[in-house]
Design an enzyme around this catalytic site. Structure first.
Site, PDB file in Angstrom:
ATOM      1  N   ASP A  40      70.877  56.682  42.363  1.00  0.00           N
ATOM      2  CA  ASP A  40      71.139  56.823  40.930  1.00  0.00           C
ATOM      3  C   ASP A  40      71.513  58.278  40.666  1.00  0.00           C
ATOM      4  O   ASP A  40      71.293  59.151  41.515  1.00  0.00           O
ATOM      5  CB  ASP A  40      69.869  56.453  40.122  1.00  0.00           C
ATOM      6  CG  ASP A  40      70.177  55.935  38.721  1.00  0.00           C
ATOM      7  OD1 ASP A  40      70.653  56.727  37.908  1.00  0.00           O
ATOM      8  OD2 ASP A  40      69.936  54.749  38.453  1.00  0.00           O
ATOM      9  N   ASP A  66      76.186  59.387  42.817  1.00  0.00           N
ATOM     10  CA  ASP A  66      77.062  58.998  41.706  1.00  0.00           C
ATOM     11  C   ASP A  66      78.062  57.986  42.268  1.00  0.00           C
ATOM     12  O   ASP A  66      78.871  58.330  43.145  1.00  0.00           O
ATOM     13  CB  ASP A  66      77.773  60.252  41.169  1.00  0.00           C
ATOM     14  CG  ASP A  66      78.754  59.928  40.045  1.00  0.00           C
ATOM     15  OD1 ASP A  66      79.135  58.748  39.870  1.00  0.00           O
ATOM     16  OD2 ASP A  66      79.160  60.874  39.348  1.00  0.00           O
ATOM     17  N   VAL A  67      78.030  56.756  41.759  1.00  0.00           N
ATOM     18  CA  VAL A  67      78.852  55.697  42.354  1.00  0.00           C
ATOM     19  C   VAL A  67      80.351  55.879  42.133  1.00  0.00           C
ATOM     20  O   VAL A  67      81.154  55.182  42.750  1.00  0.00           O
ATOM     21  CB  VAL A  67      78.429  54.291  41.850  1.00  0.00           C
ATOM     22  CG1 VAL A  67      77.063  53.913  42.356  1.00  0.00           C
ATOM     23  CG2 VAL A  67      78.532  54.196  40.326  1.00  0.00           C
ATOM     24  N   ASN A  93      74.931  47.621  41.360  1.00  0.00           N
ATOM     25  CA  ASN A  93      74.322  47.359  40.052  1.00  0.00           C
ATOM     26  C   ASN A  93      74.629  48.434  39.018  1.00  0.00           C
ATOM     27  O   ASN A  93      74.663  48.141  37.825  1.00  0.00           O
ATOM     28  CB  ASN A  93      72.804  47.239  40.248  1.00  0.00           C
ATOM     29  CG  ASN A  93      72.034  47.403  38.958  1.00  0.00           C
ATOM     30  OD1 ASN A  93      71.920  46.481  38.158  1.00  0.00           O
ATOM     31  ND2 ASN A  93      71.521  48.619  38.723  1.00  0.00           N
ATOM     32  N   TYR A 158      84.620  47.922  28.681  1.00  0.00           N
ATOM     33  CA  TYR A 158      83.570  47.196  29.407  1.00  0.00           C
ATOM     34  C   TYR A 158      84.095  45.851  29.928  1.00  0.00           C
ATOM     35  O   TYR A 158      83.916  45.516  31.100  1.00  0.00           O
ATOM     36  CB  TYR A 158      82.358  46.997  28.490  1.00  0.00           C
ATOM     37  CG  TYR A 158      81.116  46.505  29.199  1.00  0.00           C
ATOM     38  CD1 TYR A 158      80.389  47.344  30.043  1.00  0.00           C
ATOM     39  CD2 TYR A 158      80.666  45.201  29.033  1.00  0.00           C
ATOM     40  CE1 TYR A 158      79.238  46.900  30.685  1.00  0.00           C
ATOM     41  CE2 TYR A 158      79.520  44.751  29.674  1.00  0.00           C
ATOM     42  CZ  TYR A 158      78.810  45.605  30.498  1.00  0.00           C
ATOM     43  OH  TYR A 158      77.672  45.159  31.151  1.00  0.00           O
ATOM     44  N   LYS A 162      84.373  44.798  33.815  1.00  0.00           N
ATOM     45  CA  LYS A 162      83.556  43.704  34.360  1.00  0.00           C
ATOM     46  C   LYS A 162      84.419  42.505  34.778  1.00  0.00           C
ATOM     47  O   LYS A 162      84.087  41.790  35.717  1.00  0.00           O
ATOM     48  CB  LYS A 162      82.486  43.280  33.355  1.00  0.00           C
ATOM     49  CG  LYS A 162      81.416  44.353  33.112  1.00  0.00           C
ATOM     50  CD  LYS A 162      80.658  44.712  34.392  1.00  0.00           C
ATOM     51  CE  LYS A 162      79.476  45.621  34.125  1.00  0.00           C
ATOM     52  NZ  LYS A 162      78.728  45.977  35.343  1.00  0.00           N
ATOM     53  N   ILE A 191      69.887  41.352  28.700  1.00  0.00           N
ATOM     54  CA  ILE A 191      68.717  41.651  29.518  1.00  0.00           C
ATOM     55  C   ILE A 191      67.980  42.838  28.907  1.00  0.00           C
ATOM     56  O   ILE A 191      68.608  43.868  28.592  1.00  0.00           O
ATOM     57  CB  ILE A 191      69.136  42.003  30.976  1.00  0.00           C
ATOM     58  CG1 ILE A 191      70.271  41.079  31.466  1.00  0.00           C
ATOM     59  CG2 ILE A 191      67.925  41.968  31.901  1.00  0.00           C
ATOM     60  CD1 ILE A 191      69.987  39.602  31.357  1.00  0.00           C
ATOM     61  N   THR A 193      66.680  45.892  28.866  1.00  0.00           N
ATOM     62  CA  THR A 193      66.690  47.145  29.641  1.00  0.00           C
ATOM     63  C   THR A 193      67.074  48.271  28.678  1.00  0.00           C
ATOM     64  O   THR A 193      67.495  48.010  27.538  1.00  0.00           O
ATOM     65  CB  THR A 193      67.755  47.098  30.761  1.00  0.00           C
ATOM     66  OG1 THR A 193      69.048  47.064  30.132  1.00  0.00           O
ATOM     67  CG2 THR A 193      67.583  45.905  31.680  1.00  0.00           C
TER      68      THR A 193
END
Ligand code: NAD
Length: 256
Positions: A40, A66-67, A93, A158, A162, A191, A193
């Site tokens: 992360d 960092d992805v 994720n 987004y 996705k 979800i 979160t």
């Protein structure tokens, strides 16, 4: 419910693992017996979670990653290669959201979402396929969304990112299937979160009630309920499942 032990000795990497769903996936995969690297950009939450899970005797390793940065992918995978010589489970994720329409978004806000949610999937395969090839049971789980399957009011970047995750999953399932690497996407609905809390705050008064009214099960999911699906897809119980979309949305899309 007793947690099964389907992943004993498997080597896993979960991105965006410091908070929310990624933290729950990290715990669940480790409870099922995997050695879990979780990564992360939030290093303080990552270090705290690592300490908590190690106190539960779980074999977890937090790394800063960092992805959207290819070098960071190469660094963490080089370490896993040196330590274990293979990668069995990759859970892509990490992700971010905003609710902007095309008029409200900026080129910068668009690019940030696309880099973190979409480009990261490309980078993950570019960096991880050599290590996944060394696994006898490689499984990649990409986190898309209900908004990787249907449109949304706003959320322009987004849904673009996705939707791309959904189809990149299918293309990589085709490309790597003959090498035994399975690739599936999960499609969470709403979800509970930090991401959902932020979204509800941005949407304003009444948003929670409006959304709950569209969910047949009548509630938001916990992060842990998504982790059960991730552990299943990671395990040999899903040995013939690849290129699939697993919807986990309390029935939200059933009538659309
Ligand atoms: P969250 O915000 O609680 O957690 C996301 C994590 O990703 C955080 O720890 C954050 O620090 C990390 N992250 C952000 N940018 C990063 C980067 N560049 N590199 C590495 N890590 C980074 O959100 P969540 O709800 O746990 O979301 C997890 C995934 O599920 C995301 O891909 C999200 O789009 C998707 N999703 C969430 C929902 C929901 O309702 N919460 C619904 C559908 C899909």
């Amino acid at each position: 419910m007793t947690t099964p032990r389907r992943l004993v000795g498997r080597i896993a990497l979960v991105t965006g693992g410091s908070n929310g769903q990624g933290a729950a996936h990290t715990r669940r995969l480790a409870q099922e017996g995997a050695i879990v690297y979780f990564s992360d950009i939030d290093t303080s939450a990552g270090a705290a979670l690592e300490a908590t899970l190690r106190a539960e005797n779980l074999d977890v390793h937090f790394r800063k990653h960092d992805v959207s940065d290819f070098q960071a992918w190469q660094d963490i995978l080089a370490e896993i290669d040196t330590e274990h010589g293979r990668l069995d489970i990759l859970v892509n994720n990490a992700g971010i959201a905003d609710i902007y329409t095309a008029e409200d978004a900026t080129e910068e806000s668009w690019q940030r979402i696309v880099d973190i949610n979409q480009k990261s999937i490309f980078l993950s395969f570019k960096a991880a396929v050599p290590l996944l090839r060394k696994s006898k049971s490689a499984s990649v789980i990409n986190t898309s969304s209900i908004f990787g399957l249907v449109g949304a009011d706003g959320y322009i970047a987004y849904v673009a990112s996705k939707g791309a995750v959904t189809l990149m999953t299918k293309s990589t399932a085709i490309t790597y299937g003959r090498e035994g690497i399975r690739v599936n996407s999960i499609h969470p609905g709403y979800i509970a979160t930090p991401m959902l809390e932020e979204e509800l705050a941005d949407l304003g008064d009444g948003a929670e009630e409006r959304i709950l009214a569209t969910i047949p099960l009548g509630r938001f999911s916990s992060a842990e309920e998504i982790s059960g699906a991730v552990a299943f897809l990671a395990s040999d119980d899903a040995s013939y499942i690849t290129g699939a979309e697993l919807l986990i949305d309390g029935g939200h899309l059933a009538g659309r």
